[in-house]
Design a protein around this motif. Structure first.
Motif, mmCIF file in Angstrom:
data_model
loop_
_atom_site.group_PDB
_atom_site.id
_atom_site.type_symbol
_atom_site.label_atom_id
_atom_site.label_comp_id
_atom_site.label_asym_id
_atom_site.label_seq_id
_atom_site.Cartn_x
_atom_site.Cartn_y
_atom_site.Cartn_z
ATOM 1 N N GLU A 50 45.955 41.614 42.900
ATOM 2 C CA GLU A 50 45.723 42.853 43.641
ATOM 3 C C GLU A 50 46.720 42.967 44.783
ATOM 4 N N THR A 51 47.202 44.167 44.984
ATOM 5 C CA THR A 51 48.063 44.474 46.113
ATOM 6 C C THR A 51 48.046 45.981 46.317
ATOM 7 N N ASP A 52 48.416 46.400 47.503
ATOM 8 C CA ASP A 52 48.467 47.827 47.801
ATOM 9 C C ASP A 52 49.492 48.494 46.893
ATOM 10 N N ASP A 80 57.619 52.059 45.845
ATOM 11 C CA ASP A 80 58.048 51.513 47.137
ATOM 12 C C ASP A 80 57.220 50.306 47.575
ATOM 13 N N LYS A 81 56.079 50.073 46.924
ATOM 14 C CA LYS A 81 55.180 49.005 47.356
ATOM 15 C C LYS A 81 55.124 47.813 46.411
ATOM 16 N N VAL A 82 55.327 48.052 45.120
ATOM 17 C CA VAL A 82 55.161 47.002 44.120
ATOM 18 C C VAL A 82 56.369 46.991 43.196
ATOM 19 N N GLY A 83 56.884 45.815 42.936
ATOM 20 C CA GLY A 83 58.015 45.685 42.023
ATOM 21 C C GLY A 83 57.620 44.949 40.750
ATOM 22 N N VAL A 84 58.400 45.137 39.719
ATOM 23 C CA VAL A 84 58.145 44.473 38.441
ATOM 24 C C VAL A 84 58.263 42.966 38.594
ATOM 25 N N ASP A 85 59.248 42.508 39.361
ATOM 26 C CA ASP A 85 59.424 41.068 39.566
ATOM 27 C C ASP A 85 58.180 40.448 40.190
ATOM 28 N N PHE A 86 57.609 41.135 41.169
ATOM 29 C CA PHE A 86 56.375 40.670 41.817
ATOM 30 C C PHE A 86 55.277 40.469 40.773
#
Length: 109
Positions: A50-52, A80-86
């Motif tokens: 979970e993340t914003d 702008d908040k979540v990337g594929v790598d993350f």
């Protein structure tokens, strides 16, 4: 009596400096190591990430071969908040269950 309905705007459209949020929908294929992997538990673990700016969507089990199934799961992210790598790094942290993660589709919405 005048009809004022044509001048009604959404609060977001009328607030100064508001900008549209860029979002993408991503579908992942998550392959387990073997037939012994509890796919329901794996899905539960993936959804625990979970993340914003991240919303998990639909999922399904897709046959691969010899009784092995892969988890296909979608999510919507705010660019702008979540990337594929993350996401890939966090999914691969379940290293005892996850052999590989592939992106099936990536679409801007």
């Amino acid at each position: 009596m005048a009809d004022n309905t044509s001048s009604v705007q959404s609060p977001a459209a009328s607030s100064p400096g508001s900008a549209a949020v860029d979002k993408s929908i991503i579908v992942f294929d998550i392959k387990p190591w073997d037939l012994e992997t509890d796919m329901q538990e794996l899905e539960k673990n993936i959804r625990s990430i979970e993340t914003d700016g991240l919303i998990w969507g639909a999922s399904q089990l897709v046959p691969v071969a010899y009784g092995v199934q892969k988890l296909q799961i979608s999510c919507v992210i705010e660019d702008d908040k979540v990337g594929v790598d993350f996401l890939e790094e966090h999914i691969m942290e379940f290293e005892n269950d996850v052999q590989s993660v592939d992106i099936v589709s990536f679409q801007k919405i």
